[in-house]
Design a protein around this motif. Structure first.
Motif, PDB file in Angstrom:
ATOM      1  N   LEU A  77      -8.372   3.260 -22.646  1.00 62.73           N
ATOM      2  CA  LEU A  77      -7.389   2.809 -23.838  1.00 62.73           C
ATOM      3  C   LEU A  77      -7.144   4.030 -24.658  1.00 62.73           C
ATOM      4  O   LEU A  77      -5.824   4.045 -25.058  1.00 62.73           O
ATOM      5  CB  LEU A  77      -8.502   1.834 -24.586  1.00 62.73           C
ATOM      6  N   GLY A  78      -7.765   5.020 -24.796  1.00 60.79           N
ATOM      7  CA  GLY A  78      -7.254   6.066 -25.381  1.00 60.79           C
ATOM      8  C   GLY A  78      -6.226   6.667 -25.136  1.00 60.79           C
ATOM      9  O   GLY A  78      -5.084   7.055 -25.664  1.00 60.79           O
ATOM     10  N   ALA A  80      -3.994   5.160 -23.124  1.00 67.65           N
ATOM     11  CA  ALA A  80      -2.890   4.052 -23.412  1.00 67.65           C
ATOM     12  C   ALA A  80      -2.103   4.383 -24.553  1.00 67.65           C
ATOM     13  O   ALA A  80      -0.819   4.345 -24.785  1.00 67.65           O
ATOM     14  CB  ALA A  80      -3.317   2.783 -23.060  1.00 67.65           C
ATOM     15  N   VAL A  81      -3.046   4.490 -25.610  1.00 65.86           N
ATOM     16  CA  VAL A  81      -2.483   4.599 -27.007  1.00 65.86           C
ATOM     17  C   VAL A  81      -1.737   5.981 -26.925  1.00 65.86           C
ATOM     18  O   VAL A  81      -0.623   5.956 -27.746  1.00 65.86           O
ATOM     19  CB  VAL A  81      -3.384   4.630 -28.126  1.00 65.86           C
ATOM     20  N   VAL A  82      -2.124   6.910 -26.565  1.00 67.36           N
ATOM     21  CA  VAL A  82      -1.507   8.375 -26.708  1.00 67.36           C
ATOM     22  C   VAL A  82      -0.037   8.229 -25.922  1.00 67.36           C
ATOM     23  O   VAL A  82       0.976   8.496 -26.225  1.00 67.36           O
ATOM     24  CB  VAL A  82      -2.177   9.469 -25.995  1.00 67.36           C
ATOM     25  N   THR A  83      -0.308   7.306 -24.578  1.00 64.91           N
ATOM     26  CA  THR A  83       1.122   7.121 -23.892  1.00 64.91           C
ATOM     27  C   THR A  83       2.194   6.478 -24.663  1.00 64.91           C
ATOM     28  O   THR A  83       3.396   6.707 -24.807  1.00 64.91           O
ATOM     29  CB  THR A  83       1.050   6.445 -22.492  1.00 64.91           C
ATOM     30  N   GLN A  84       1.794   5.163 -25.371  1.00 64.11           N
ATOM     31  CA  GLN A  84       2.575   4.377 -26.168  1.00 64.11           C
ATOM     32  C   GLN A  84       3.444   5.307 -27.278  1.00 64.11           C
ATOM     33  O   GLN A  84       4.403   5.157 -27.640  1.00 64.11           O
ATOM     34  CB  GLN A  84       2.055   3.289 -26.670  1.00 64.11           C
ATOM     35  N   TYR A  85       2.196   6.258 -27.875  1.00 65.78           N
ATOM     36  CA  TYR A  85       3.055   6.980 -28.885  1.00 65.78           C
ATOM     37  C   TYR A  85       3.991   7.982 -28.202  1.00 65.78           C
ATOM     38  O   TYR A  85       5.134   8.303 -29.090  1.00 65.78           O
ATOM     39  CB  TYR A  85       1.773   8.080 -29.332  1.00 65.78           C
ATOM     40  N   VAL A  86       3.746   8.491 -27.343  1.00 67.92           N
ATOM     41  CA  VAL A  86       4.852   9.703 -26.667  1.00 67.92           C
ATOM     42  C   VAL A  86       6.122   8.797 -26.282  1.00 67.92           C
ATOM     43  O   VAL A  86       7.298   9.323 -26.439  1.00 67.92           O
ATOM     44  CB  VAL A  86       4.259  10.167 -25.370  1.00 67.92           C
ATOM     45  N   ALA A 107     -12.225   4.823 -29.550  1.00 68.24           N
ATOM     46  CA  ALA A 107     -11.414   5.441 -28.754  1.00 68.24           C
ATOM     47  C   ALA A 107      -9.846   5.636 -29.619  1.00 68.24           C
ATOM     48  O   ALA A 107      -9.088   6.336 -29.477  1.00 68.24           O
ATOM     49  CB  ALA A 107     -11.165   4.862 -27.422  1.00 68.24           C
ATOM     50  N   VAL A 108      -9.759   4.344 -30.158  1.00 70.88           N
ATOM     51  CA  VAL A 108      -8.605   4.144 -31.093  1.00 70.88           C
ATOM     52  C   VAL A 108      -8.616   5.077 -32.233  1.00 70.88           C
ATOM     53  O   VAL A 108      -7.492   5.594 -32.391  1.00 70.88           O
ATOM     54  CB  VAL A 108      -8.280   2.621 -31.349  1.00 70.88           C
ATOM     55  N   PHE A 109      -9.866   5.367 -32.942  1.00 67.66           N
ATOM     56  CA  PHE A 109      -9.941   6.260 -33.915  1.00 67.66           C
ATOM     57  C   PHE A 109      -9.778   7.527 -33.496  1.00 67.66           C
ATOM     58  O   PHE A 109      -9.144   8.346 -34.127  1.00 67.66           O
ATOM     59  CB  PHE A 109     -11.378   6.166 -34.482  1.00 67.66           C
ATOM     60  N   ASP A 110     -10.213   8.148 -32.316  1.00 71.24           N
ATOM     61  CA  ASP A 110      -9.948   9.077 -31.697  1.00 71.24           C
ATOM     62  C   ASP A 110      -8.593   9.585 -31.664  1.00 71.24           C
ATOM     63  O   ASP A 110      -7.917  10.669 -31.773  1.00 71.24           O
ATOM     64  CB  ASP A 110     -10.800   9.518 -30.404  1.00 71.24           C
ATOM     65  N   ALA A 111      -7.760   8.651 -30.985  1.00 69.08           N
ATOM     66  CA  ALA A 111      -6.135   8.777 -30.835  1.00 69.08           C
ATOM     67  C   ALA A 111      -5.462   8.666 -32.000  1.00 69.08           C
ATOM     68  O   ALA A 111      -4.622   9.630 -32.426  1.00 69.08           O
ATOM     69  CB  ALA A 111      -5.777   7.390 -29.962  1.00 69.08           C
ATOM     70  N   GLU A 112      -6.108   8.111 -33.119  1.00 69.72           N
ATOM     71  CA  GLU A 112      -5.458   8.583 -34.678  1.00 69.72           C
ATOM     72  C   GLU A 112      -5.723   9.550 -35.028  1.00 69.72           C
ATOM     73  O   GLU A 112      -4.486  10.233 -35.719  1.00 69.72           O
ATOM     74  CB  GLU A 112      -6.184   7.465 -35.539  1.00 69.72           C
TER      75      GLU A 112
END
Length: 347
Positions: A77-78, A80-86, A107-112
């Protein structure tokens, strides 16, 4: 949108004594809401001579995304969030038919924390929504590449200082700076991807044309890898027993680090301000790096100072840093030839 027209043939038509015209695919025109009388931008690729047709206002309609977290591990999930950001998403909604676990939320908090401009705007048992506030015009690629390189150089300098002084706390501080490198690198990728999709952003991100995009992407990757190697040097210090090398050995390491700093700085300057003489200057700086690498290795072989194993590992890591910088110099050379057409005549 149907992409069957990615490669189509069109017949050139004569409209007047000196005017030629080519029609565009109807579906492409509909997708971009182009009608009779609208203006489009025709941009020439100065490297290959081809023409790029760009709508005055490109229709980029996939700025939102939904991530189905049902079958994803927290780590996935982490990513996936990074990929969508890029990929340039402005809004990412994470959904699950069952309650998200605390690990998924973490995992979302870490991506943030990892991604610049990303923030959680809504959070519930089965959903999390994050939004990115960064726009391409907020940064330009040459400046961002400079910031990325300077942060990497700081990690490397601090790691070498920590090594020669046996300062584990300083090494930990240097290693923590790698998080800033990651944040800048992912932002850099986001801007590169956005500009690749919408060539009209070239000037907003500090480029005359899109030609340097691939080269810039490669250089940013090299700098990120160099930062990882510098962090590895810091980790060596943290894991060591605190033995401090003698002054002569410390001088050799500092001299090697300084030579790499000079070479990298000259290389980044040659990339962001393409000039053949600048590329040659950077190339000369790497000769000094080679001399210092040889001097370090000879010193370690002859004197065998303590902590020998840690010192040998550090020199190997610094050599690898220099190699990544050399890869970036190759990009600078390509850009320099493009910027200096008087050096090469094409027939």
């Amino acid at each position: 949108m149907n992409t069957d027209y990615v490669r189509v043939k069109r017949k050139v038509q004569q409209l007047g004594s000196s005017t030629l015209a080519v029609t565009v695919p109807a579906e492409w025109a509909r997708h971009h809401d182009i009608e009779k009388g609208d203006e489009v931008i025709v941009q020439r690729d100065e490297n290959g001579g081809s023409l790029l047709l760009v709508p005055e206002e490109p229709n980029v309609d996939d700025t939102d995304a939904v991530v189905n977290a049902e079958t994803l591990s927290p780590e996935a999930l982490g990513r996936a969030v990074v990929t969508q950001y890029v990929l340039g998403r402005q809004l990412v909604r994470i959904e699950s038919e069952t309650p998200l676990t605390p690990e998924h939320h973490d995992a979302v908090f870490d991506a943030e924390r990892q991604l610049m401009g990303l923030g959680i705007v809504e959070q519930a048992t089965q959903t999390v929504t994050v939004r990115c506030s960064v726009a391409p015009g907020d940064f330009d690629l040459p400046t961002l590449l400079g910031r990325l390189s300077r942060t990497e150089a700081t990690i490397r300098t601090e790691a070498i200082t920590a090594l020669v002084e046996g300062d584990a706390d300083r090494a930990r501080t240097a290693a923590r700076r790698y998080e800033q490198v990651e944040k800048l690198f992912y932002l850099f990728l986001r801007l590169v991807f956005a500009t690749f999709r919408n060539p009209r952003l070239n000037q907003e991100v500090g480029l005359d044309t899109g030609f340097p995009l691939i080269g810039y992407r490669s250089v940013a990757q090299d700098v990120s890898l160099m930062a990882g190697l510098a962090r590895d040097i810091a980790d060596i210090v943290v894991e060591s027993d605190g033995t401090v090398p003698d002054d002569d050995t410390a001088d050799h390491l500092r001299a090697l680090g300084g030579a790499i700093d000079d070479a990298v700085s000259a290389t980044i300057a040659a990339v962001t301000t393409p000039d053949y003489d600048a590329a040659e200057t950077a190339r000369d700086r790497f000769d000094a790096v080679d001399d210092h690498v040889d001097a370090c290795n000879d010193h370690l072989a002859d004197e065998r100072p303590e902590p020998l194993l840690e010192l040998q590992r550090a020199v190997v890591l610094l050599e690898r840093c220099a190699q990544h910088a050399r890869d970036s110099l190759a990009v600078a050379t390509h850009l320099a030839f493009r910027a200096s057409p008087d050096l090469v005549d094409s027939e």
